[in-house]
Design a protein around this motif. Structure first.
Motif: not given
Length: 231
Positions: A172-187
């Motif tokens: 799941c990457r829902k938190c990653v993809d919705i971030c407006p500033v792309k603060a998460f790497t998805g790791s």
């Protein structure tokens, strides 16, 4: 029994979550972050309060002033409730002849690291209340990240309530993809890796500062809103 009494007492005061963690194995990390010596406080009591779904579910409309005001107000009130519960529990523990240190629910300790004096999600994770997700938030199986936390550090010989849960974020990457500033790497979270591997806290900081410069309330929370476990 003190374990059961503290659990019941905290819930009577309004807590939705209660857990106890043995934090001795995390002593080096805890001392590095906030100079707290776990030899003095080998246990951490984790207290959580749910955010209202009606408030969180409005976050995609956070640019509307009324929505931002409601979330900002709720966030502050829940933090105040947590601090009051922690203070009451700490005083009660002290009356039993033990030491207790309530950690503020939301108070920055280090501006460079952008962190508090102690990690509430670490305590909740070690107490078996959830796992740390790709958003670097504590994810509960029942309510996802829609929970605010506080901690009471203590030397009461309480029985730990659990151990870290298995990470169920999967692909799941829902938190990653919705971030407006792309603060998460998805790791996924790994306890031996720095937070920077998963999360650039400075991006969030600058985003909220920019909102303030536009005379808007600094509200985001989309990673909380979009987590499937919360929904």
């Amino acid at each position: 029994m003190l374990d059961e009494w503290l659990d019941e007492f905290s819930r009577n005061l309004g807590a939705d979550y209660y857990g106890v963690a043995d934090i001795t194995n995390a002593g080096d990390f805890i001392f590095q972050q906030g100079k707290i010596n776990v030899e003095q406080y080998p246990r951490a009591i984790s207290i959580g309060i749910l955010l209202l779904n009606t408030i969180v579910d409005d976050l995609p409309r956070r640019s509307e002033h009324s929505v931002a005001v409601n979330y900002h107000h709720t966030y502050n009130i829940v933090n105040l409730q947590l601090d009051l519960i922690a203070s009451r529990l700490a005083r009660s523990i002290q009356k039993q002849g033990y030491t207790a240190l309530p950690v503020p629910a939301s108070e920055r300790y280090d501006d460079e690291m952008i962190c508090a004096v102690f990690s509430h999600k670490l305590a909740a994770n070690l107490a078996g209340l959830g796992w740390i997700g790709k958003s670097c938030l504590l994810i509960t199986p029942e309510n996802g990240p829609r929970v605010r936390w506080t901690t009471i550090l203590t030397n009461v010989p309480l029985t730990p309530t659990g151990k870290p849960m298995k990470n169920l974020c999967g692909d799941c990457r829902k938190c990653v993809d919705i971030c407006p500033v792309k603060a998460f790497t998805g790791s996924n979270f790994k306890e031996d890796e720095d937070r920077d591997v998963r999360y650039d806290a400075r991006k969030c900081e600058l985003y909220l500062e920019n909102l303030e410069k536009q005379e808007k309330l600094p509200v985001c929370g989309l990673c909380i809103y979009n987590c499937p476990f919360g929904k």
